[in-house]
Design a protein around this motif. Structure first.
Motif, PDB file in Angstrom:
ATOM      1  N   VAL A   1     -27.209  23.857 -38.102  1.00 55.49           N
ATOM      2  CA  VAL A   1     -26.279  23.240 -37.160  1.00 55.49           C
ATOM      3  C   VAL A   1     -24.905  23.067 -37.772  1.00 55.49           C
ATOM      4  CG1 VAL A   1     -25.804  21.175 -35.783  1.00 55.49           C
ATOM      5  CG2 VAL A   1     -28.135  22.059 -35.973  1.00 55.49           C
ATOM      6  N   ALA A   2     -24.834  22.731 -39.045  1.00 58.71           N
ATOM      7  CA  ALA A   2     -23.546  22.413 -39.661  1.00 58.71           C
ATOM      8  C   ALA A   2     -22.567  23.570 -39.581  1.00 58.71           C
ATOM      9  CB  ALA A   2     -23.754  22.015 -41.121  1.00 58.71           C
ATOM     10  N   ALA A   3     -23.101  24.804 -39.672  1.00 58.72           N
ATOM     11  CA  ALA A   3     -22.200  25.955 -39.667  1.00 58.72           C
ATOM     12  C   ALA A   3     -21.795  26.384 -38.269  1.00 58.72           C
ATOM     13  CB  ALA A   3     -22.866  27.129 -40.384  1.00 58.72           C
ATOM     14  N   ALA A   4     -22.629  26.043 -37.278  1.00 64.73           N
ATOM     15  CA  ALA A   4     -22.380  26.592 -35.950  1.00 64.73           C
ATOM     16  C   ALA A   4     -22.104  25.546 -34.889  1.00 64.73           C
ATOM     17  CB  ALA A   4     -23.586  27.419 -35.519  1.00 64.73           C
ATOM     18  N   GLY A   5     -22.475  24.298 -35.136  1.00 66.56           N
ATOM     19  CA  GLY A   5     -22.361  23.269 -34.118  1.00 66.56           C
ATOM     20  C   GLY A   5     -20.946  22.831 -33.881  1.00 66.56           C
ATOM     21  N   PRO A   6     -20.731  22.012 -32.855  1.00 64.48           N
ATOM     22  CA  PRO A   6     -19.380  21.584 -32.501  1.00 64.48           C
ATOM     23  C   PRO A   6     -18.720  20.750 -33.568  1.00 64.48           C
ATOM     24  CG  PRO A   6     -21.024  20.352 -31.271  1.00 64.48           C
ATOM     25  CD  PRO A   6     -21.742  21.466 -31.953  1.00 64.48           C
ATOM     26  N   GLY A   7     -19.502  20.182 -34.492  1.00 60.36           N
ATOM     27  CA  GLY A   7     -18.909  19.348 -35.532  1.00 60.36           C
ATOM     28  C   GLY A   7     -18.685  20.092 -36.831  1.00 60.36           C
ATOM     29  N   ALA A   8     -18.856  21.405 -36.849  1.00 62.16           N
ATOM     30  CA  ALA A   8     -18.703  22.149 -38.094  1.00 62.16           C
ATOM     31  C   ALA A   8     -17.314  21.952 -38.675  1.00 62.16           C
ATOM     32  CB  ALA A   8     -18.961  23.641 -37.837  1.00 62.16           C
ATOM     33  N   MET A   9     -17.269  21.580 -39.947  1.00 66.52           N
ATOM     34  CA  MET A   9     -15.981  21.262 -40.553  1.00 66.52           C
ATOM     35  C   MET A   9     -15.078  22.484 -40.656  1.00 66.52           C
ATOM     36  SD  MET A   9     -15.842  18.043 -41.037  1.00 66.52           S
ATOM     37  CE  MET A   9     -16.590  18.015 -39.424  1.00 66.52           C
ATOM     38  N   ASP A  10     -15.662  23.685 -40.801  1.00 65.34           N
ATOM     39  CA  ASP A  10     -14.812  24.873 -40.908  1.00 65.34           C
ATOM     40  C   ASP A  10     -14.007  25.096 -39.635  1.00 65.34           C
ATOM     41  OD1 ASP A  10     -15.755  25.306 -43.391  1.00 65.34           O
ATOM     42  OD2 ASP A  10     -17.179  26.884 -42.834  1.00 65.34           O
ATOM     43  N   GLY A  11     -14.436  24.492 -38.521  1.00 60.36           N
ATOM     44  CA  GLY A  11     -13.752  24.686 -37.259  1.00 60.36           C
ATOM     45  C   GLY A  11     -12.638  23.697 -37.008  1.00 60.36           C
ATOM     46  N   LEU A  12     -12.431  22.773 -37.932  1.00 60.49           N
ATOM     47  CA  LEU A  12     -11.399  21.761 -37.734  1.00 60.49           C
ATOM     48  C   LEU A  12     -10.130  22.198 -38.438  1.00 60.49           C
ATOM     49  CD1 LEU A  12     -13.449  18.485 -38.234  1.00 60.49           C
ATOM     50  CD2 LEU A  12     -13.011  19.762 -36.147  1.00 60.49           C
ATOM     51  N   PRO A  13      -9.093  22.514 -37.692  1.00 57.77           N
ATOM     52  CA  PRO A  13      -7.866  23.019 -38.310  1.00 57.77           C
ATOM     53  C   PRO A  13      -7.243  21.994 -39.237  1.00 57.77           C
ATOM     54  CG  PRO A  13      -7.505  22.463 -36.000  1.00 57.77           C
ATOM     55  CD  PRO A  13      -8.979  22.384 -36.237  1.00 57.77           C
ATOM     56  N   GLY A  14      -7.157  22.362 -40.512  1.00 51.70           N
ATOM     57  CA  GLY A  14      -6.500  21.482 -41.467  1.00 51.70           C
ATOM     58  C   GLY A  14      -7.284  20.244 -41.799  1.00 51.70           C
ATOM     59  N   ALA A  15      -8.560  20.149 -41.374  1.00 50.06           N
ATOM     60  CA  ALA A  15      -9.319  18.926 -41.608  1.00 50.06           C
ATOM     61  C   ALA A  15      -9.643  18.777 -43.080  1.00 50.06           C
ATOM     62  CB  ALA A  15     -10.610  18.955 -40.799  1.00 50.06           C
ATOM     63  N   ALA A  16      -9.496  17.547 -43.580  1.00 45.03           N
ATOM     64  CA  ALA A  16      -9.814  17.245 -44.965  1.00 45.03           C
ATOM     65  C   ALA A  16     -11.075  16.400 -45.039  1.00 45.03           C
ATOM     66  CB  ALA A  16      -8.647  16.503 -45.619  1.00 45.03           C
ATOM     67  N   TYR A  17     -11.935  16.493 -44.033  1.00 44.35           N
ATOM     68  CA  TYR A  17     -13.118  15.656 -43.963  1.00 44.35           C
ATOM     69  C   TYR A  17     -14.281  16.338 -44.652  1.00 44.35           C
ATOM     70  CZ  TYR A  17     -10.244  12.996 -40.887  1.00 44.35           C
ATOM     71  OH  TYR A  17      -9.202  12.272 -40.403  1.00 44.35           O
ATOM     72  N   PRO A  18     -15.134  15.574 -45.342  1.00 40.45           N
ATOM     73  CA  PRO A  18     -16.255  16.146 -46.075  1.00 40.45           C
ATOM     74  C   PRO A  18     -17.342  16.609 -45.127  1.00 40.45           C
ATOM     75  CG  PRO A  18     -16.383  13.764 -46.094  1.00 40.45           C
ATOM     76  CD  PRO A  18     -15.075  14.118 -45.447  1.00 40.45           C
ATOM     77  N   PRO A  19     -18.297  17.405 -45.622  1.00 43.36           N
ATOM     78  CA  PRO A  19     -19.390  17.852 -44.767  1.00 43.36           C
ATOM     79  C   PRO A  19     -20.162  16.693 -44.151  1.00 43.36           C
ATOM     80  CG  PRO A  19     -19.340  19.139 -46.790  1.00 43.36           C
ATOM     81  CD  PRO A  19     -18.334  18.030 -46.956  1.00 43.36           C
ATOM     82  N   GLU A  20     -20.223  15.550 -44.863  1.00 45.25           N
ATOM     83  CA  GLU A  20     -20.960  14.397 -44.351  1.00 45.25           C
ATOM     84  C   GLU A  20     -20.352  13.845 -43.066  1.00 45.25           C
ATOM     85  OE1 GLU A  20     -20.073  14.880 -47.435  1.00 45.25           O
ATOM     86  OE2 GLU A  20     -21.941  14.910 -48.591  1.00 45.25           O
ATOM     87  N   ALA A  21     -19.150  14.308 -42.689  1.00 45.49           N
ATOM     88  CA  ALA A  21     -18.541  13.840 -41.448  1.00 45.49           C
ATOM     89  C   ALA A  21     -19.227  14.422 -40.232  1.00 45.49           C
ATOM     90  CB  ALA A  21     -17.048  14.194 -41.422  1.00 45.49           C
ATOM     91  N   SER A  22     -20.072  15.453 -40.416  1.00 49.57           N
ATOM     92  CA  SER A  22     -20.819  16.011 -39.295  1.00 49.57           C
ATOM     93  C   SER A  22     -22.221  15.427 -39.290  1.00 49.57           C
ATOM     94  CB  SER A  22     -20.895  17.536 -39.394  1.00 49.57           C
ATOM     95  OG  SER A  22     -21.753  17.921 -40.452  1.00 49.57           O
ATOM     96  N   LEU A  23     -22.875  15.461 -38.128  1.00 47.47           N
ATOM     97  CA  LEU A  23     -24.247  14.966 -38.022  1.00 47.47           C
ATOM     98  C   LEU A  23     -25.177  15.697 -38.981  1.00 47.47           C
ATOM     99  CD1 LEU A  23     -24.772  14.549 -34.179  1.00 47.47           C
ATOM    100  CD2 LEU A  23     -25.218  12.792 -35.900  1.00 47.47           C
ATOM    101  N   ALA A  24     -25.122  17.030 -38.982  1.00 43.76           N
ATOM    102  CA  ALA A  24     -26.002  17.791 -39.863  1.00 43.76           C
ATOM    103  C   ALA A  24     -25.715  17.486 -41.321  1.00 43.76           C
ATOM    104  CB  ALA A  24     -25.854  19.285 -39.586  1.00 43.76           C
ATOM    105  N   GLY A  25     -24.441  17.285 -41.647  1.00 45.31           N
ATOM    106  CA  GLY A  25     -24.085  16.947 -43.011  1.00 45.31           C
ATOM    107  C   GLY A  25     -24.565  15.578 -43.427  1.00 45.31           C
ATOM    108  N   PHE A  26     -24.671  14.660 -42.458  1.00 41.61           N
ATOM    109  CA  PHE A  26     -25.100  13.300 -42.762  1.00 41.61           C
ATOM    110  C   PHE A  26     -26.613  13.152 -42.705  1.00 41.61           C
ATOM    111  CE2 PHE A  26     -25.335   8.647 -42.190  1.00 41.61           C
ATOM    112  CZ  PHE A  26     -24.453   8.258 -43.187  1.00 41.61           C
ATOM    113  N   ALA A  27     -27.315  14.120 -42.143  1.00 39.20           N
ATOM    114  CA  ALA A  27     -28.767  14.031 -42.017  1.00 39.20           C
ATOM    115  C   ALA A  27     -29.471  13.755 -43.346  1.00 39.20           C
ATOM    116  CB  ALA A  27     -29.314  15.306 -41.372  1.00 39.20           C
ATOM    117  N   PRO A  28     -29.036  14.359 -44.472  1.00 42.71           N
ATOM    118  CA  PRO A  28     -29.704  14.039 -45.735  1.00 42.71           C
ATOM    119  C   PRO A  28     -29.575  12.567 -46.142  1.00 42.71           C
ATOM    120  CG  PRO A  28     -28.456  16.070 -45.936  1.00 42.71           C
ATOM    121  CD  PRO A  28     -28.057  15.457 -44.630  1.00 42.71           C
ATOM    122  N   VAL A  29     -28.505  11.906 -45.705  1.00 40.67           N
ATOM    123  CA  VAL A  29     -28.355  10.481 -46.006  1.00 40.67           C
ATOM    124  C   VAL A  29     -29.418   9.678 -45.271  1.00 40.67           C
ATOM    125  CG1 VAL A  29     -26.801   8.503 -45.897  1.00 40.67           C
ATOM    126  CG2 VAL A  29     -25.891  10.781 -46.423  1.00 40.67           C
TER     127      VAL A  29
END
Length: 324
Positions: free
Chosen positions: A134-162
């Motif tokens: 999900v992290a690579a393809a979902g609507p919250g994928a960080m690569d899709g945020l122009p100029g975003a400096a947010y970590p992977p944990e900012a997405s649901l899939a990125g936060f799932a391990p927490v």
């Protein structure tokens, strides 16, 4: 991810309050779904949009912030928060405004309030349960945020391990989760057969979680989860009230001087274990309402103050686990 949902401000946010179909207003913020509502004439700007991104169009009529969008119900999950932070960070520059915009997107996408939030919760929990791919393809994928400096944990899939780590750290069968925010973690705890008390300082947040739990989004939560609005520094539960007390990405939302008091209160309420998780950031992120920065030394100092056995490690942020 820990995004504070419906919270206090100059005008309180009631996430379940009546609203016009396709439009949600609170204080200085108006959010409209372009396919479900006409933008009111009194709000329509005669000027070009202040900002246009992949998912949003922003205007400032009469000093108010007007956000236009076209999210579908199947896209409605907590990754919307990452999109707001990543695409609208230049104009949504404080936690109260951020909370209103995210709430407005949910409420303007689906007409009925409880159905809107149940959709949001069900979609979000589905990602947290099955984050692979999900992290690579979902609507919250960080690569899709122009100029975003947010970590992977900012997405649901990125936060799932927490969330997964927090569930693994629970000792016993009863839990109090402090600063539960939307309450995804308490719902997952209930799903696993734990009896959970979800707490947050905002009554609206807890009322929302109770309503969604009662609606059966997680069937086990109807009997295993209860909510409590309170300050994490003064929890109205008795000593040794539950087996484990958790605070997952809570402390960064408090002044640094408040951390020790929260940990002490957690140790009072817990019989067996205290679990604290925080993000490791170079600078606290104001959009997410972060006020202080943590590292392993800070967490170690908090553990030492308790006088109990503890361990500190790094895993998608920092962890302090105290055994009582």
């Amino acid at each position: 991810m820990t995004v504070t949902p419906p919270a206090a401000g100059s005008a309180r946010i009631d996430p379940l309050a009546p609203a016009h179909p396709g439009r949600w207003e609170n204080g200085p913020v108006v959010v409209c779904h372009l396919d479900r509502a006409a933008v009111p004439v009194r709000l329509a700007s005669q000027r070009a949009p202040e900002l246009v991104t992949e998912h949003f169009e922003v205007h400032r009529p009469g000093g108010r912030l007007l956000v236009l969008h076209r999210f579908r119900p199947d896209e409605l999950d907590d990754d919307v928060s990452a999109l707001v932070a990543g695409e609208l960070g230049a104009v949504v520059d404080s936690a109260p405004v951020f909370e209103r915009v995210v709430t407005g997107i949910v409420r303007s996408t689906v007409g009925d309030a409880l159905t809107a939030w149940s959709t949001f919760y069900a979609n979000s929990l589905a990602v947290l349960r099955h984050p692979d791919g999900v992290a690579a393809a979902g609507p919250g994928a960080m690569d899709g945020l122009p100029g975003a400096a947010y970590p992977p944990e900012a997405s649901l899939a990125g936060f799932a391990p927490v969330h997964a780590r927090a569930l693994e750290e629970v000792g016993g069968t009863t839990v109090a989760d402090l600063g539960a925010c939307f309450g995804f973690l308490p719902l997952l705890m209930a799903e696993r057969g734990l009896d959970v008390i979800a707490t947050d300082h905002t009554q609206g947040t807890m009322r929302l979680l109770a309503a969604v739990a009662g609606a059966g989004v997680v069937p086990e939560a109807t009997t295993r989860l209860r909510t409590l609005a309170c300050d994490a520094r003064a929890v109205p539960l008795g000593d040794d009230a539950v087996d484990t007390v958790t605070a997952i990405h809570l402390l960064e939302h408090l002044p640094a001087s408040g951390s020790a008091g929260v940990v002490a209160e957690m140790c009072r309420v817990a019989r067996r274990r205290v679990v604290v998780a925080v993000p490791f950031e170079d600078v606290p992120d104001p959009v997410y309402g972060h006020l202080c920065r943590f590292d392993t030394d800070t967490l170690t100092a908090l553990g030492e103050q308790t006088g109990a056995r503890f361990r500190v490690d790094e895993d998608h942020g920092g962890w302090l686990v105290i055994d009582l």
